[in-house]
Structure formats: structure tokens, C-alpha cells
Design a protein around this motif. Structure first.
Motif, PDB file in Angstrom:
ATOM      1  N   SER A 236       0.839  -1.190   0.000  1.00 39.14           N
ATOM      2  CA  SER A 236       0.000   0.000   0.000  1.00 39.14           C
ATOM      3  C   SER A 236       0.879   1.246   0.000  1.00 39.14           C
ATOM      4  O   SER A 236       1.912   1.279   0.687  1.00 39.14           O
ATOM      5  CB  SER A 236      -0.906   0.013   1.241  1.00 39.14           C
ATOM      6  OG  SER A 236      -1.549   1.265   1.391  1.00 39.14           O
ATOM      7  N   PRO A 237       0.489   2.278  -0.756  1.00 43.00           N
ATOM      8  CA  PRO A 237       1.272   3.516  -0.696  1.00 43.00           C
ATOM      9  C   PRO A 237       1.206   4.176   0.672  1.00 43.00           C
ATOM     10  O   PRO A 237       2.102   4.935   1.047  1.00 43.00           O
ATOM     11  CB  PRO A 237       0.616   4.397  -1.762  1.00 43.00           C
ATOM     12  CG  PRO A 237      -0.776   3.878  -1.886  1.00 43.00           C
ATOM     13  CD  PRO A 237      -0.672   2.404  -1.661  1.00 43.00           C
TER      14      PRO A 237
ATOM     15  N   ALA B 194      -0.201   7.268  -6.787  1.00 40.75           N
ATOM     16  CA  ALA B 194       0.543   6.127  -7.322  1.00 40.75           C
ATOM     17  C   ALA B 194       1.622   6.578  -8.292  1.00 40.75           C
ATOM     18  O   ALA B 194       2.751   6.070  -8.275  1.00 40.75           O
ATOM     19  CB  ALA B 194      -0.415   5.159  -8.009  1.00 40.75           C
TER      20      ALA B 194
ATOM     21  N   TYR C 277       5.144   5.360  -6.375  1.00 44.11           N
ATOM     22  CA  TYR C 277       5.713   4.119  -6.901  1.00 44.11           C
ATOM     23  C   TYR C 277       6.781   4.453  -7.938  1.00 44.11           C
ATOM     24  O   TYR C 277       6.473   4.756  -9.091  1.00 44.11           O
ATOM     25  CB  TYR C 277       4.617   3.259  -7.523  1.00 44.11           C
ATOM     26  CG  TYR C 277       3.666   2.657  -6.521  1.00 44.11           C
ATOM     27  CD1 TYR C 277       3.866   1.368  -6.037  1.00 44.11           C
ATOM     28  CD2 TYR C 277       2.573   3.373  -6.054  1.00 44.11           C
ATOM     29  CE1 TYR C 277       2.990   0.805  -5.113  1.00 44.11           C
ATOM     30  CE2 TYR C 277       1.691   2.823  -5.132  1.00 44.11           C
ATOM     31  CZ  TYR C 277       1.906   1.539  -4.666  1.00 44.11           C
ATOM     32  OH  TYR C 277       1.036   0.995  -3.750  1.00 44.11           O
TER      33      TYR C 277
ATOM     34  N   PHE D 103       3.189   1.096 -10.765  1.00 50.01           N
ATOM     35  CA  PHE D 103       2.075   0.681  -9.918  1.00 50.01           C
ATOM     36  C   PHE D 103       1.211  -0.329 -10.659  1.00 50.01           C
ATOM     37  O   PHE D 103       0.881  -0.135 -11.840  1.00 50.01           O
ATOM     38  CB  PHE D 103       1.235   1.897  -9.529  1.00 50.01           C
ATOM     39  CG  PHE D 103      -0.035   1.564  -8.784  1.00 50.01           C
ATOM     40  CD1 PHE D 103       0.015   1.013  -7.517  1.00 50.01           C
ATOM     41  CD2 PHE D 103      -1.268   1.807  -9.355  1.00 50.01           C
ATOM     42  CE1 PHE D 103      -1.149   0.706  -6.826  1.00 50.01           C
ATOM     43  CE2 PHE D 103      -2.443   1.518  -8.671  1.00 50.01           C
ATOM     44  CZ  PHE D 103      -2.378   0.962  -7.402  1.00 50.01           C
TER      45      PHE D 103
ATOM     46  N   SER E 182     -10.683   4.628  -7.692  1.00 44.55           N
ATOM     47  CA  SER E 182      -9.677   3.582  -7.877  1.00 44.55           C
ATOM     48  C   SER E 182      -9.315   3.373  -9.349  1.00 44.55           C
ATOM     49  O   SER E 182      -8.165   3.054  -9.666  1.00 44.55           O
ATOM     50  CB  SER E 182     -10.164   2.265  -7.268  1.00 44.55           C
ATOM     51  OG  SER E 182     -11.407   1.883  -7.825  1.00 44.55           O
TER      52      SER E 182
ATOM     53  N   ALA F  56      -6.484   5.681 -10.479  1.00 42.80           N
ATOM     54  CA  ALA F  56      -5.237   5.682  -9.715  1.00 42.80           C
ATOM     55  C   ALA F  56      -4.029   5.398 -10.592  1.00 42.80           C
ATOM     56  O   ALA F  56      -2.899   5.704 -10.205  1.00 42.80           O
ATOM     57  CB  ALA F  56      -5.312   4.655  -8.583  1.00 42.80           C
TER      58      ALA F  56
ATOM     59  N   TYR G  81      -6.727   3.615  -3.249  1.00 40.10           N
ATOM     60  CA  TYR G  81      -5.484   2.874  -3.402  1.00 40.10           C
ATOM     61  C   TYR G  81      -5.493   1.634  -2.512  1.00 40.10           C
ATOM     62  O   TYR G  81      -6.301   1.531  -1.583  1.00 40.10           O
ATOM     63  CB  TYR G  81      -4.295   3.778  -3.051  1.00 40.10           C
ATOM     64  CG  TYR G  81      -4.217   4.993  -3.929  1.00 40.10           C
ATOM     65  CD1 TYR G  81      -3.540   4.962  -5.140  1.00 40.10           C
ATOM     66  CD2 TYR G  81      -4.868   6.177  -3.569  1.00 40.10           C
ATOM     67  CE1 TYR G  81      -3.491   6.083  -5.965  1.00 40.10           C
ATOM     68  CE2 TYR G  81      -4.829   7.295  -4.390  1.00 40.10           C
ATOM     69  CZ  TYR G  81      -4.134   7.241  -5.582  1.00 40.10           C
ATOM     70  OH  TYR G  81      -4.093   8.334  -6.395  1.00 40.10           O
TER      71      TYR G  81
ATOM     72  N   SER H 178       3.892  -4.491  -4.908  1.00 38.45           N
ATOM     73  CA  SER H 178       4.299  -3.717  -6.085  1.00 38.45           C
ATOM     74  C   SER H 178       5.616  -4.230  -6.645  1.00 38.45           C
ATOM     75  O   SER H 178       6.390  -4.912  -5.964  1.00 38.45           O
ATOM     76  CB  SER H 178       4.433  -2.239  -5.714  1.00 38.45           C
ATOM     77  OG  SER H 178       5.470  -2.060  -4.764  1.00 38.45           O
TER      78      SER H 178
END
Length: 720
Positions: free
Chosen positions: A167-168, A215, A219, A223, A315, A318, A573, A586
Motif C-alpha cells: 500500500s502507498p 501512485a 511508486y 504501480f 480507484s 489511480a 489505493y 508492487s
């Protein structure tokens, strides 16, 4: 438009086009970007003047540029299908867009009512001279909000990591949510307080952009999984002009990203990564303009309602995927249709253009949008007398019935053509109880006695119902003024019927069990999105009432909505908390290094790799679609990608068998037999359940092994 003006504009258009074509070949990025921007905005100015001449020039330019970009996407898709999309073809696309813009101006000159739209019911614009103190406060607040948005992006950038994570929110500090909440509350306060509502529109657009950019910022490697596949496809098209076989779907995104990348001198991954966040942010000004144009709301009320776009499920926005891109275009079109449905204040041909562009990106959003646009056109046309009116309602009824089953029929027809196994659940057709059982979702935990999370997950549990209720309220509130809201309700009913059929009647056995409801869930999101304009109208009416009420009521409303907007941000997310825990990890820099080392060790010899989707994504990122092998299993004919792809791929099942056998040689040999190769690599990530035991046993069975920073463990198997 006088003939002299047309000649003058032709000269300008020729200069813009020459600059854009030159941008395809010039070496300097800033110059290329400037020439491309001048071309699209210049064409947008001319297109806006032709079809929206009664609008103020900023809105003419904005809406005209959107139309030009949609036309570019459509033309580029056609050129790609007919030929390819190399530099010469890209120049042809630019010339076609310029020619289309010129033809539009010439056509409107001869037939001015062809794209005619009424001025609409827009309220008078606020005057700086009337309230200079408020306007000054609004300007200062807008600058402060934009500065705070920049600070929030800095927080995300500082949290960026190339490590694997679920998870971010594992790396983003909680301060980010506090800043976002204050930004949302501040934007609503500036709008409802009348402190520069048009300036607060910029703040709201920035907040929407921030909400869907987490994201893309955090990331560092990438992502999800699907974006890697799409980016590799776009990179191949950018390099070679096409990819074979030519994809039947998603070509709108591929062509658009390729065009932008050619104009900007490459940077395919960067263009792709930021495409959906930018397009989603554009929904906010579209919503603002539509609410003012359709219902005559004040700038303050419309700006506050437009800011609430972030209350929607986020979502799908994202990361850049064809579905997310198509959903953003879907929302833009749904809002722009509002003035047309309510008061004939937007040219319907442009709505058709946006719908066609959306269909080139993803048919799952494009087909419903085309049906909605056709429904809106038929329902809002001038009333006829006698048989003509009866025929119109008959066509509307037939369209509604056909639209209710359109997507299941398309899936079944595609299955018959492509051979992909889509089946019909006969039991569901016989028993409505089975359908109701399939529609039931797992209950969402909303009470763990943690105040902030209880609020977030309560919003998660009730959001869909509240958005639908708000849309129904919007239809009821404006019933006396217009029946246009019924078009949105009818479209939502059609989409929901498709959702029910895809969820319970149509089966997708070729997908992994937890992904088989994926298509249906996307249609349910579209059901919410098509209701968004009427829900926004209801919110705007609420804000108009609150503006005349006690300040405490306005303050409470702003706090609650800002809290819900922050909740939607959090829910957009993957999460890992006391309520839900994401299982996906990820792609990391260690995964990237692992696939590089495997490729180096293989030294050009045929091989397969058994790994999870994060490692497969890293391979696609680094080497694209490098290797395929013909399947040796008669039950699963076709080509196998040399890394497992978790969408019913038989090699992915061999990877699962490898895990279950703890890395045994027999399982590796069966995988080699499937692909007809003599070398297999098995990658074990440190975060797997029982990873230590798998690593120890794999060392025993494999011919060679190594690790990448003790994060990814690679085992090599040779045929014996």
C-alpha cells in the motif's frame, strides 16, 4: 464568419500545423512541447469559435481544445488501423486534424445552425469591482491553496520508493491526509464564501489532480500490473510504428500516447503515467461549466459542487489504463451532455465525437456512452405530432431494451469470434434467487472503534447508495424545469441491467476466480458515473440553500464533505489496515535487477521463468514482449509468454504448482515441457508466506541459485 476571416484563420492554421509537424523531428524538448501546445490550443480556439461562438473565449478555447484532442485520438486510431503510426503517419494525423478544423470553420460559415447551441442559463459573472475585498481574499486563498497543493506533492515525492509494498499508505506520512483535508475544506470555503469562486476552481482542479496522482508519484518503478503491459505496447508502437497482431481494443489510448510521445521526443512511460491524472482533473472545470450552463447556478455554487467530483470512486483513475482513461472521458462527456439534455446548450455532434473517442479507448465504457448519447439525442429532440412522436418513443423503448443487454451480447459475440470461453449460467436464468445471491457483496467492516477509519469505511459502505440518492434528488429537484434528468436515470437503469447480467448470467471461466466479476464491477462504476451530473446538481442546490442559511451550517457541511473527499482519496489505493489488507505487492527495483540478471545468465538461450506477477511486470518493463513459445499442451494451444501472466495463462498454473511443490525439479520439468525449452528459472520473493521453506527446498532441487539483496531469490533448473 466572413470569407476574409476564414482566409486569415487558414493562414494561422497553416503556421500552427507546420510547427507541429516540425515538432516531430526537432531535437529540443521545450521547443517541441511549445509547438505542440500551440497547435492543439490554436485548433481548439478555431473549433470553439465555430461551434461555441456565444461562449466567453476561455471556455471556447477549453472546450474546443478538448474536442480537437478527441478528434486527434479518433483520427490517430483510424490511421493506425489502416497503416501504422510512425513519424510520417503522425504527420498525416496532424494534417488531418488541421484539415478537419478548417472544414468545420468552412462548414459553419455556410450552415451556421448546424452546430448551433443556445447560450443557456448561465448566471451573471461575478464582478471584481462589486466585491473587491472578497475577490482579493479569494486570490490570496487560491495562491495559498496552490502552494499547499505543491507542498502535498512534495510530501508524496519524498515518500517515493522503489521497494516492494502492499500500500502507498505504508510510506506516505499521515500529514498528507491532514493537508488534503485542509485543501478540500479551503476550496469549498473559498467557493461558498464567494471569495473568488472562479479562482477556487483552479484549487479544486489541483485537488482532483492530487487525489489521483499518489501512485504516479510514490511508486518509483510502477504501480499495478496492467500499466506495465500497456506501456510496453505503447513503447513498441513508438519504436516500430505498430505491434503485431494489431490490438482490437485500447488502440485509442495507444495511438494518443504515441502521438504525444512523438511530439515530445519520446518519454512514452512518462506520458502514459500522467495521462489519466491530467484528464481526470479536467472533469472539474467541465462540471463547473455544465452546472452553470444547464441550471444557471452561481459561480460560487457551481465551483463548490465541481470540487466534489473527488467524492466519486477513484480507484480506476489511480493509474493509467484504458479502462481508467475511458472512464475519465466518460465522465467528461456525461457532464458536457448536461446542458444539451437540459437546455440545448451544447452541440450534440461534439458529444458523439467524445463518445466515439471513448469507444476507441475501451469498448466497455465506449459502447454504453454511445448508447447514452444516442438516447440523449432522441429524448431531447423537438417534440413531433401524431405518428412521429409515437415512433420516436418506440425507438427510445427499443434502444433502452437493446442497451440493457448490449454488453453481454458483445461479450458472447466476441467469444464466438475469438474462441475465448465465455459461457451462460443457465441456472441464473431459471432462478432469480441465484441472481440476487450473486449480487450480494461481502459486508464491509465499519466499526472497529477507531474514529478516523470508522468514518472512512462507513463512507465506503454507504457511498454508492448516497450518490444514487443524490442523483434521484437532483432529478426530483429540477423536475419542473426539465425532464432531462430522466435520460440519466434511463441510462443508469440500462447500465445496471448490464451489470446484473454480467455478474450473474455471463461467466468468464478463462479468468482467475477472483477476477471473474471484474467486468461487471466496471459496469456498476459506470452506473454511478452516469448519475454523477445529476448528483452534482443536487449538491449545487444544497449549497445554494446553505449559502442563505447560518454560517455554522455551511461550516459543518464543508467539514463533512472535506472528510468524505479525504476518505475517497484513501480508498482509491490498496490499503493495509485493521479493516482491509491488500495482498498484492508492487514491482520493485530488486525485481527489475532480478530479470536483468536472468536475461544475462541465459545468454540468448531459450528459457522460461516461473515468478509472481510483480516480477513478470518487471520483465515486461525491461524487455517488452521479447519471447513467446508455442504451447506443447494440446489442451492449451497457442503461444506462451515466457513469464507467467495471471489471466488464465497455463504457465501461471505451472508457477502455482512450483510453489506447492516447494520448488521441486519435477514441477520445473513439467513447466519446461509445456514450453519446449531446457532451462527454467524460479523466482521466490522474500515476502511470500512460507518463503523460507520454499527457498531452502529450492536450493536442494535447483542447479544454481543466487539472491538479489536478499529480496528476490533466483533458482535455475536445467533439463537432466
Amino acid at each position: 464568419m466572413p470569407s476574409r476571416s476564414l482566409a486569415k484563420y487558414t493562414a494561422f492554421l497553416s503556421v500552427f500545423t507546420a510547427g507541429a509537424v516540425a515538432a516531430l523531428f526537432l531535437p529540443f524538448l521545450p521547443v517541441r512541447a511549445a509547438l505542440a501546445a500551440v497547435f492543439f490550443v490554436g485548433c481548439g480556439v478555431f473549433a470553439g469559435m465555430a461551434v461555441l461562438e456565444s461562449e466567453p473565449w476561455p471556455w471556447r478555447t477549453f472546450l474546443g481544445t478538448l474536442a480537437v484532442l478527441a478528434f486527434t485520438m479518433t483520427v490517430a486510431s483510424v490511421v493506425y488501423y489502416v497503416y501504422r503510426l510512425d513519424e510520417i503517419a503522425s504527420a498525416i494525423v496532424l494534417l488531418a486534424v488541421a484539415a478537419g478544423t478548417w472544414a468545420l470553420m468552412a462548414l459553419v460559415q455556410k450552415r451556421p445552425k448546424l452546430f448551433h447551441a443556445e447560450v443557456g442559463a448561465e448566471a451573471p459573472a461575478p464582478s471584481f469591482a462589486a466585491h473587491p475585498f472578497r475577490a482579493l481574499i479569494g486570490a490570496l486563498a487560491a495562491v495559498a491553496t496552490l502552494a499547499a497543493t505543491s507542498f502535498a506533492f512534495g510530501v508524496l515525492k519524498d515518500a517515493a520508493t522503489s521497494m516492494s509494498m502492499r500500500s502507498p499508505w505504508d510510506v506516505v506520512p499521515r500529514m498528507f491526509f491532514i493537508v488534503f483535508f485542509l485543501l478540500a475544506a479551503g476550496a469549498l470555503a473559498c467557493a461558498l464564501g464567494g471569495f473568488g469562486p472562479r479562482l477556487s476552481l483552479a484549487s479544486s482542479t489541483g485537488i482532483a489532480f492530487l487525489a489521483v496522482s499518489v501512485a504516479a508519484t510514490v511508486y518509483a518503478v510502477g504501480f499495478g500490473f496492467d500499466p506495465f503491459i500497456h506501456q510496453a505496447t505503447e513503447a513498441t508502437i513508438f519504436r516500430d510504428g505498430l505491434i503485431t497482431p494489431k490490438p482490437l481494443y485500447y488502440v485509442g489510448q495507444y495511438a494518443f500516447v504515441t502521438m504525444l510521445a512523438r511530439l515530445l521526443g519520446g518519454h512514452v512511460v512518462g506520458v502514459d503515467t500522467w495521462l489519466v491524472p491530467v484528464v481526470f482533473a479536467l472533469i472539474v472545470p467541465c462540471a463547473y461549466w455544465s452546472l452553470r450552463k444547464a441550471f444557471g447556478f452561481s459561480a460560487s455554487v457551481a465551483a463548490a459542487a465541481a470540487a466534489c467530483v473527488t467524492l466519486l470512486p477513484l480507484s480506476s483513475f489511480a493509474a493509467t489504463t484504458p479502462q481508467g482513461f475511458a472512464n475519465a472521458l466518460f465522465l467528461i462527456t456525461a457532464f458536457l451532455a448536461l446542458p444539451s439534455v437540459v437546455g440545448d446548450a451544447f452541440p450534440r455532434p461534439l458529444l458523439a465525437l467524445f463518445a466515439v473517442a471513448t469507444a476507441t479507448v475501451h469498448p466497455l465504457a465506449g459502447i454504453p456512452l454511445l448508447i447514452f448519447v444516442l438516447l440523449a439525442y432522441l429524448a431531447s429532440g423537438e417534440r413531433m405530432r401524431g405518428v412521429g412522436e409515437a415512433a420516436r418513443w418506440l425507438v427510445l423503448g427499443e434502444l433502452a431494451l437493446a442497451g440493457s443487454v448490449a454488453l453481454p451480447v458483445v461479450f458472447i459475440m466476441n467469444s464466438m469470434i475469438s474462441g475465448i470461453g465465455v459461457s451462460i449460467n443457465v441456472e441464473a436464468l431459471r432462478s432469480p434467487a441465484v441472481i440476487l445471491e450473486d449480487l450480494q457483496n461481502a459486508p464491509v467492516a465499519t466499526r472497529q472503534f477507531m474514529a478516523a477509519f470508522d468514518l472512512v469505511y462507513s463512507w465506503h459502505a454507504w457511498r454508492d447508495a448516497l450518490l444514487i440518492a443524490a442523483a434521484l434528488a437532483g432529478v426530483a429537484l429540477f423536475w419542473r424545469k426539465t425532464r432531462g434528468g430522466l435520460v440519466y436515470l434511463a441510462a443508469a437503469a440500462m447500465f445496471f441491467a448490464n451489470y446484473v447480467l454480467l455478474r450473474s448470467v455471463v461467466r468468464f471461466p478463462f479468468l482467475i476466480s477472483y477476477e471473474r466479476s471484474n467486468y461487471a464491477d466496471r459496469i456498476f462504476e459506470l452506473t454511478l458515473f452516469i448519475l454523477a451530473p445529476m448528483a452534482a446538481a443536487a449538491l449545487a442546490a444544497l449549497f445554494a440553500r446553505a449559502a442563505k442559511s447560518f454560517p455554522a451550517l455551511r461550516l459543518g457541511l464543508m467539514v463533512v464533505l472535506a472528510a468524505f473527499m479525504t476518505s475517497s482519496l484513501y480508498l482509491a489505493y490498496p490499503r493495509r489496515d485493521k479493516y482491509e489488507s491488500s495482498r498484492g505487492w508492487s514491482t520493485s527495483a530488486d525485481d527489475v535487477e532480478a530479470v536483468r540478471l536472468i536475461n544475462k545468465d541465459a545468454a540468448g538461450r531459450p528459457f522460461i521463468v516461473l515468478a509472481n506477477q510483480s516480477v513478470s511486470a518487471a520483465a515486461v518493463r525491461e524487455f517488452g514482449f521479447k519471447r513467446y513459445f508455442p504451447s506443447k499442451d494440446p489442451e492449451h494451444p497457442g503461444l506462451l509468454f515466457y513469464y507467467p501472466i495471471p489471466t488464465g495463462d497455463p504457465l501461471y498454473q505451472k508457477f502455482l504448482d512450483m510453489n506447492q511443490s516447494l520448488g521441486s525439479y519435477d514441477a520445473a520439468e513439467k513447466a519446461m515441457d509445456l514450453a519446449g525449452v531446457d532451462t527454467a528459472y524460479y523466482v521466490v520473493s522474500y515476502y511470500w508466506w512460507d518463503a523460507q521453506r520454499i527457498i531452502l527446498m529450492s536450493k536442494k532441487w535447483s542447479d544454481r541459485s543466487w539472491s538479489v539483496h536478499d529480496k528476490d531469490f533466483v533458482f535455475k533448473y536445467e533439463r537432466r
